[in-house]
Enzyme design. Sequence first.
Site, PDB file in Angstrom:
ATOM      1  N   LYS A  82       0.926  -1.074   0.008  1.00  0.00           N
ATOM      2  CA  LYS A  82       0.132   0.023   0.021  1.00  0.00           C
ATOM      3  C   LYS A  82       0.947   1.085  -0.076  1.00  0.00           C
ATOM      4  O   LYS A  82       1.649   1.600   0.877  1.00  0.00           O
ATOM      5  CB  LYS A  82      -0.786   0.106   1.100  1.00  0.00           C
ATOM      6  CG  LYS A  82      -1.902   1.171   1.270  1.00  0.00           C
ATOM      7  CD  LYS A  82      -2.587   1.636   2.385  1.00  0.00           C
ATOM      8  CE  LYS A  82      -1.701   2.806   2.951  1.00  0.00           C
ATOM      9  NZ  LYS A  82      -1.921   3.942   2.257  1.00  0.00           N
TER      10      LYS A  82
ATOM     11  N   GLU B  16       9.616  15.363  16.044  1.00  0.00           N
ATOM     12  CA  GLU B  16      10.138  15.107  14.756  1.00  0.00           C
ATOM     13  C   GLU B  16       9.121  16.213  13.660  1.00  0.00           C
ATOM     14  O   GLU B  16       7.776  16.248  13.749  1.00  0.00           O
ATOM     15  CB  GLU B  16       9.705  13.826  14.068  1.00  0.00           C
ATOM     16  CG  GLU B  16      10.304  13.780  12.688  1.00  0.00           C
ATOM     17  CD  GLU B  16      10.154  12.321  12.178  1.00  0.00           C
ATOM     18  OE1 GLU B  16       8.839  11.819  12.533  1.00  0.00           O
ATOM     19  OE2 GLU B  16      10.712  11.560  11.450  1.00  0.00           O
TER      20      GLU B  16
ATOM     21  N   GLU C  30       9.634   0.824  10.789  1.00  0.00           N
ATOM     22  CA  GLU C  30      10.569   1.898  10.465  1.00  0.00           C
ATOM     23  C   GLU C  30       9.856   3.282  10.913  1.00  0.00           C
ATOM     24  O   GLU C  30       8.946   3.593  10.003  1.00  0.00           O
ATOM     25  CB  GLU C  30      11.209   1.925   9.331  1.00  0.00           C
ATOM     26  CG  GLU C  30      11.931   0.854   8.883  1.00  0.00           C
ATOM     27  CD  GLU C  30      13.370   0.713   9.207  1.00  0.00           C
ATOM     28  OE1 GLU C  30      13.747   1.314  10.198  1.00  0.00           O
ATOM     29  OE2 GLU C  30      14.027  -0.301   9.004  1.00  0.00           O
TER      30      GLU C  30
ATOM     31  N   CYS D 296      13.308  10.444   7.601  1.00  0.00           N
ATOM     32  CA  CYS D 296      13.267  10.230   8.898  1.00  0.00           C
ATOM     33  C   CYS D 296      14.885  10.046   9.413  1.00  0.00           C
ATOM     34  O   CYS D 296      14.762  10.151  10.588  1.00  0.00           O
ATOM     35  CB  CYS D 296      13.004   8.560   8.971  1.00  0.00           C
ATOM     36  SG  CYS D 296      13.646   7.570   7.696  1.00  0.00           S
TER      37      CYS D 296
HETATM   38  P1  TAP Z   1       1.915   7.889   8.432  1.00  0.00           P
HETATM   39  O1  TAP Z   1       0.969   9.022   8.563  1.00  0.00           O
HETATM   40  O2  TAP Z   1       2.306   7.062   9.739  1.00  0.00           O
HETATM   41  O3  TAP Z   1       1.541   7.167   7.260  1.00  0.00           O
HETATM   42  C1  TAP Z   1       2.306   5.844   6.619  1.00  0.00           C
HETATM   43  C2  TAP Z   1       1.761   5.025   5.907  1.00  0.00           C
HETATM   44  O4  TAP Z   1       0.836   4.378   6.919  1.00  0.00           O
HETATM   45  C3  TAP Z   1       1.081   5.636   4.984  1.00  0.00           C
HETATM   46  O5  TAP Z   1       0.695   4.703   3.679  1.00  0.00           O
HETATM   47  C4  TAP Z   1      -0.596   5.675   5.525  1.00  0.00           C
HETATM   48  O6  TAP Z   1      -1.692   5.800   4.675  1.00  0.00           O
HETATM   49  C5  TAP Z   1      -0.659   4.440   6.377  1.00  0.00           C
HETATM   50  N1  TAP Z   1      -1.476   4.455   7.410  1.00  0.00           N
HETATM   51  C6  TAP Z   1      -2.065   5.503   7.974  1.00  0.00           C
HETATM   52  N2  TAP Z   1      -2.907   5.025   9.000  1.00  0.00           N
HETATM   53  C7  TAP Z   1      -2.977   3.614   9.054  1.00  0.00           C
HETATM   54  C8  TAP Z   1      -3.520   2.580   9.826  1.00  0.00           C
HETATM   55  N3  TAP Z   1      -4.431   3.058  10.809  1.00  0.00           N
HETATM   56  N4  TAP Z   1      -3.413   1.233   9.387  1.00  0.00           N
HETATM   57  C9  TAP Z   1      -2.587   1.142   8.428  1.00  0.00           C
HETATM   58  N5  TAP Z   1      -1.690   1.998   7.682  1.00  0.00           N
HETATM   59  C10 TAP Z   1      -2.128   3.414   8.177  1.00  0.00           C
HETATM   60  O7  TAP Z   1       3.305   8.656   8.147  1.00  0.00           O
HETATM   61  P2  TAP Z   1       3.829   9.707   7.117  1.00  0.00           P
HETATM   62  O8  TAP Z   1       3.176  10.837   7.315  1.00  0.00           O
HETATM   63  O9  TAP Z   1       3.256   9.012   5.560  1.00  0.00           O
HETATM   64  O10 TAP Z   1       5.371   9.479   7.046  1.00  0.00           O
HETATM   65  C11 TAP Z   1       6.251  10.243   7.681  1.00  0.00           C
HETATM   66  C12 TAP Z   1       6.680   9.445   8.965  1.00  0.00           C
HETATM   67  O11 TAP Z   1       7.546   8.264   8.251  1.00  0.00           O
HETATM   68  C13 TAP Z   1       7.688  10.230   9.593  1.00  0.00           C
HETATM   69  O12 TAP Z   1       7.551  10.027  11.076  1.00  0.00           O
HETATM   70  C14 TAP Z   1       8.982   9.595   9.272  1.00  0.00           C
HETATM   71  O13 TAP Z   1      10.085   9.616  10.149  1.00  0.00           O
HETATM   72  C15 TAP Z   1       8.614   8.315   9.058  1.00  0.00           C
HETATM   73  N6  TAP Z   1       9.628   7.416   8.144  1.00  0.00           N
HETATM   74  C16 TAP Z   1      10.618   6.680   8.753  1.00  0.00           C
HETATM   75  C17 TAP Z   1      11.417   6.020   7.894  1.00  0.00           C
HETATM   76  C18 TAP Z   1      12.407   4.947   8.383  1.00  0.00           C
HETATM   77  S1  TAP Z   1      13.157   4.043   7.545  1.00  0.00           S
HETATM   78  N7  TAP Z   1      12.497   4.884   9.750  1.00  0.00           N
HETATM   79  C19 TAP Z   1      11.474   6.256   6.511  1.00  0.00           C
HETATM   80  C20 TAP Z   1      10.551   7.243   6.156  1.00  0.00           C
HETATM   81  C21 TAP Z   1       9.776   7.853   6.780  1.00  0.00           C
HETATM   82  P3  TAP Z   1      -2.564   6.987   4.310  1.00  0.00           P
HETATM   83  O14 TAP Z   1      -1.461   7.640   3.214  1.00  0.00           O
HETATM   84  O15 TAP Z   1      -3.460   6.727   3.458  1.00  0.00           O
HETATM   85  O16 TAP Z   1      -2.402   7.992   5.396  1.00  0.00           O
END
Ligand code: TAP
Length: 454
Positions: A154, A356, A229, A263
């Site tokens: 997804k 963050e 992650e 991240c």
């Molecule tokens: P999230 O809001 O957590 O979303 C990540 C993914 O999870 C999206 O595909 C989202 O779908 C999905 N999601 C949301 N609610 C969910 C639920 N209840 N059940 C299952 N999946 C769900 O994060 P973001 O804002 O996209 O990304 C930023 C974050 O990712 C930051 O905190 C960053 O640090 C972290 N990150 C970490 C890493 C590593 S490697 N540690 C790398 C990159 C990013 P939708 O798009 O539909 O909301």
Amino acid sequence: MTTYTIINPTTAKPVQEIHLADIFETDVIIEKAARAFASWRLVAPGDRAKLLRKFAAVVEAHTEELAQLEVLNSGHTIGNARWEAGNVVNVLNYYSASPERLFGRQIPVPNGIDITFKEPLGVIGIIVPWNFPMPIAGWGFGPALAAGNTVVLKPAEVTPLTAIRLAELALEAGIPEGVFNVIPGKGSVVGERFVTHPAVRKIVFTGSTTVGKHIMQGCANQVKRLTLELGGKSANIIFDDADIEKAAANAPGAVFDNAGQDCCARSRILVQKNVYEKFMEHFEVAVKAFRVEDPANESAEMGPLITAAHLARVQEYVPSGAPIAFQGTKPEGDGFWFAPTVLAHTNLEDRAYREEIFGPVVSVVPFTDEDDAIRIANDSEFGLSGSIWSRDIGRAVRVSRGVEAGNLSVNSNSSVRYWTPFGGYKQSGLGRELGPDALDAFTETKNVFFDTQN
Ligand code: TAP
């Protein structure tokens, strides 16, 4: 039918409507992946390796197309986007060597022979965030497919275009139907279903710590395997014996790359007190020279933020009266632009210092000595990445061992190398991706004892 309108972050203009899968469509694809598992796991190791190499070659042939798509959908600089597509190629090639090397062990035991087997899990659910759509997808599906699993992936709702294209390229490369499936949809629908559907045997989640914790709770119901992650607030630690000019010249890229939506962003810079002024002078020059512009330009070093909503969130961390030391530039006009911003904190309880931000905002803090630097670096719920700048090898080793983070660099700000393990300490994650051991996270170890006395 639910759709999502993709918006180009550089222009704020609509690009394309994307159909979002509902729970029934999600189930159909999960069941298709479960059926495909029965035959994919039996593909001879050499043949699976060949298919992965072919997949890599087809992605490589489409590098420029994928990169342009990421510029359009995510506002990534074209230089970064080419690297990201190339990273998918490298990861596929690297793990194409695995099927033929998926060794078990022969363990000495009395009265018989004991052998372990590495067996695939089944359907792997990969949930990807919007900040690095291609690499983060590849770190999951590369080793997952190599181990003989099938995949449902997804993408983030706002950035599905490259993942959709990668699934088409997989078919073009001869990966059988049903083995690698991309399901655009909402996290609360498709992502949740990955967690609750019993045929999905493992979740690989990259995203926010809040959603990660929620998924971890959901996985507990089926004792579902899980890699997380999550977020970061990494420290870039600069000692007085370092090459200060070099550390300062490199510091903007370490935090403002991908507009800080990384991240691993070194969003806290810790500088030894006696070189603080010198560092800030050089850092200011570098920040003001950092090229924030149309990400399609070859010269761009930073593009816009991903959405208008995210821009508003980042802005909240820099209210009027914030301790701004200096800022870089940003283009005028449409698009979700935020200028690189440097905060000089005195209060380390500020939200902007502790949380963050996931935008181009960095906090700079002085420290006195090694112990002080380690104490400040570790005073965070996160522990993903970080850098140590020093010419003293003993100090670099001591501080590297002292900082609680999964990925550190000395005299460099690099974080990700597909040859090496990647993941977080504390609330930055659970488990590791990439590197030589990645297949451990996509296999079960089965132990079989053969009695030789009967
Ligand atoms: P999230 O809001 O957590 O979303 C990540 C993914 O999870 C999206 O595909 C989202 O779908 C999905 N999601 C949301 N609610 C969910 C639920 N209840 N059940 C299952 N999946 C769900 O994060 P973001 O804002 O996209 O990304 C930023 C974050 O990712 C930051 O905190 C960053 O640090 C972290 N990150 C970490 C890493 C590593 S490697 N540690 C790398 C990159 C990013 P939708 O798009 O539909 O909301």
